[in-house]
Scaffold this motif. Structure first.
Motif, mmCIF file in Angstrom:
data_model
loop_
_atom_site.group_PDB
_atom_site.id
_atom_site.type_symbol
_atom_site.label_atom_id
_atom_site.label_comp_id
_atom_site.label_asym_id
_atom_site.label_seq_id
_atom_site.Cartn_x
_atom_site.Cartn_y
_atom_site.Cartn_z
ATOM 1 N N SER A 1 0.817 -1.213 0.000
ATOM 2 C CA SER A 1 0.000 0.000 0.000
ATOM 3 C C SER A 1 0.851 1.264 0.000
ATOM 4 O O SER A 1 0.497 2.249 -0.646
ATOM 5 C CB SER A 1 -0.934 0.010 1.214
ATOM 6 O OG SER A 1 -1.758 1.144 1.219
ATOM 7 N N PRO B 1 -5.542 -0.260 -1.541
ATOM 8 C CA PRO B 1 -5.848 0.796 -0.559
ATOM 9 C C PRO B 1 -5.436 0.379 0.841
ATOM 10 O O PRO B 1 -5.344 -0.805 1.157
ATOM 11 C CB PRO B 1 -7.368 0.963 -0.686
ATOM 12 C CG PRO B 1 -7.848 -0.321 -1.275
ATOM 13 C CD PRO B 1 -6.758 -0.829 -2.154
ATOM 14 N N GLN C 1 -14.438 0.688 1.064
ATOM 15 C CA GLN C 1 -14.770 1.180 -0.272
ATOM 16 C C GLN C 1 -14.247 2.598 -0.423
ATOM 17 O O GLN C 1 -13.953 3.286 0.558
ATOM 18 C CB GLN C 1 -16.288 1.161 -0.501
ATOM 19 C CG GLN C 1 -17.043 2.142 0.401
ATOM 20 C CD GLN C 1 -18.528 2.111 0.186
ATOM 21 O OE1 GLN C 1 -19.162 1.133 0.547
ATOM 22 N NE2 GLN C 1 -19.074 3.168 -0.390
ATOM 23 N N ASP C 2 -14.120 3.027 -1.672
ATOM 24 C CA ASP C 2 -13.747 4.399 -1.956
ATOM 25 C C ASP C 2 -14.942 5.324 -1.755
ATOM 26 O O ASP C 2 -16.096 4.892 -1.803
ATOM 27 C CB ASP C 2 -13.235 4.528 -3.393
ATOM 28 C CG ASP C 2 -11.894 3.837 -3.571
ATOM 29 O OD1 ASP C 2 -11.114 3.769 -2.591
ATOM 30 O OD2 ASP C 2 -11.634 3.345 -4.693
ATOM 31 N N ASP D 1 -15.930 7.603 -3.776
ATOM 32 C CA ASP D 1 -16.648 7.709 -5.053
ATOM 33 C C ASP D 1 -16.801 6.344 -5.716
ATOM 34 O O ASP D 1 -16.678 6.216 -6.936
ATOM 35 C CB ASP D 1 -15.917 8.662 -5.993
ATOM 36 C CG ASP D 1 -14.456 8.261 -6.191
ATOM 37 O OD1 ASP D 1 -13.964 7.402 -5.420
ATOM 38 O OD2 ASP D 1 -13.811 8.798 -7.113
ATOM 39 N N ALA D 2 -17.073 5.322 -4.902
ATOM 40 C CA ALA D 2 -17.203 3.960 -5.436
ATOM 41 C C ALA D 2 -18.399 3.877 -6.381
ATOM 42 O O ALA D 2 -19.471 4.432 -6.101
ATOM 43 C CB ALA D 2 -17.379 2.967 -4.292
ATOM 44 N N ASP E 1 -14.726 -2.909 -6.155
ATOM 45 C CA ASP E 1 -14.075 -1.964 -5.253
ATOM 46 C C ASP E 1 -13.939 -2.552 -3.850
ATOM 47 O O ASP E 1 -12.882 -2.429 -3.216
ATOM 48 C CB ASP E 1 -14.883 -0.666 -5.214
ATOM 49 C CG ASP E 1 -14.200 0.414 -4.384
ATOM 50 O OD1 ASP E 1 -13.061 0.786 -4.720
ATOM 51 O OD2 ASP E 1 -14.800 0.859 -3.383
ATOM 52 N N HIS F 1 -10.412 -3.574 -1.779
ATOM 53 C CA HIS F 1 -10.086 -3.160 -0.408
ATOM 54 C C HIS F 1 -9.872 -4.362 0.518
ATOM 55 O O HIS F 1 -9.192 -4.239 1.543
ATOM 56 C CB HIS F 1 -11.218 -2.287 0.159
ATOM 57 C CG HIS F 1 -11.200 -0.871 -0.338
ATOM 58 N ND1 HIS F 1 -11.619 -0.528 -1.599
ATOM 59 C CD2 HIS F 1 -10.808 0.287 0.263
ATOM 60 C CE1 HIS F 1 -11.507 0.789 -1.763
ATOM 61 N NE2 HIS F 1 -11.015 1.299 -0.650
#
Length: 343
Positions: free
Chosen positions: A180, A187, A192-193, A195-196, A205, A209
């Motif tokens: 990472s 990540p 999750q991101d 803006d997933a 996503d 992770h």
């Protein structure tokens, strides 16, 4: 003259099955009674255990709020912390028997709601890790045990022993540093991101992770299954029925798959059920390292306050899951192995 004998054999088998089923039921009930006793001890011990931790929850919650001593006393009264310890204990027991774990000091929400929000993430991580660890461990254990002393056996056993001796949090930090921080392939935190995307993109996503925390858990877990399976298979290889099967002309793979492996699986099946509860508890360190939003991170956040009600609720859930899975493992092993039933 053979007809009466043929009809008598099924009747004798049915007559023998009745006491066997009754014995299994009696054994299961005895184990269930022991599990209930253990759960009761966990409930009592949980209350007193966390009150031995240093720190005042009210003062920790009031940091940065400039609260007066009178306001602190009011907050302590609202949380029920001004009552004598025995009264707090009675309230705790009463709430627990009503399946009410109280409200969190920190989040101002019912503990059951917080657990419900986080348990899915923990089951996803722990369940995926357990499936991979069991599959990998059993496969490598079968190959290593059947080819005892081979290069594959030495490599698999050595690698598993090294990973088993590594603390989970240290392995997680090492994975973060390499994959990472240095290479930035995965990540470092969260599930999750921000803006997933939706749909299948969201699944990818979450899986992205989950790679590092899953590797951290699998690396420590699979070694146990490998070593137990290898040891069990080594015990079976020298048995007379294996020699007899080979003398009948069966191929080596058939002897392993049809005779050795089914008997060697019995101890491993027990271990799988026993470790299900421990996997949920073992996710605490992994979730804390990777900021995975599950029960482990929730429990870690509760310790920092300390949030008594939240700690009690999450700890009891983990402890009860371990007790129930151990009980289920005992019953399943009793059903699968006739040697245990005869004993």
């Amino acid at each position: 003259m053979t007809a009466p004998l043929e009809t008598a054999e099924p009747a004798a088998a049915q007559a023998a099955a009745g006491p066997a089923r009754l014995g299994t039921l009696r054994y299961a009930l005895s184990k269930a009674g022991g599990a209930l006793l253990s759960i009761g001890m966990v409930i009592v011990g949980t209350f007193f255990l966390f009150r031995l931790l240093p720190g005042d929850p009210v003062r920790n919650l009031a940091q940065g709020r400039n609260m007066t001593p009178e306001q602190l006393d009011l907050e302590r009264h609202r949380l029920g912390l001004d009552l004598p310890l025995f009264d707090q204990f009675l309230n705790f027991i009463g709430q627990t028997l009503r399946f009410d774990l109280g409200a969190s000091y920190e989040y101002k929400r019912p503990v059951l709601d917080l657990i419900g929000d986080r348990v899915g993430a923990t089951l996803l991580l722990a369940g995926t890790s357990l499936v991979i660890a069991v599959s990998l461990g059993l496969w490598q254990g079968m190959r290593a045990g059947w080819r005892h002393g081979s290069r594959f056996d030495r490599f698999s056993t050595g690698t598993s022993l090294v990973l088993w001796s590594v603390p989970t949090f240290w392995l997680g930090l090492l994975l973060l540093l390499v994959f990472s921080s240095w290479f930035q392939w995965f990540p470092s935190r969260g599930i999750q991101d921000v803006d997933a995307p939706d749909g299948f993109g969201y699944v990818l996503d979450v899986a992205h992770h989950m790679v590092l925390p899953c590797i951290a858990m699998v690396g420590v877990l699979y070694a146990q299954y490998l070593l137990v399976m290898r040891s069990s298979l080594l015990d079976e290889v020298g048995q007379d029925y294996i020699t007899t099967a080979r003398a009948k002309g069966l191929r080596d793979d058939e002897v392993r798959k049809r005779h050795a492996v089914p008997n060697a699986l019995l101890p491993t099946v027990t271990l799988v059920f026993m470790r299900i509860g421990f996997v949920v508890g073992g996710a605490v360190t992994v979730e804390a390292v990777f900021s995975w939003p599950g029960l482990g991170e929730l429990f870690y956040a509760a310790i920092r306050v300390p949030d008594f009600t939240l700690m009690q609720g999450t700890f009891m859930l983990i402890a009860v899951s371990v007790i129930l899975m151990n009980t289920l493992a005992d019953v399943v092993y009793h059903i699968l192995d006739p040697r245990v039933r005869s004993a």
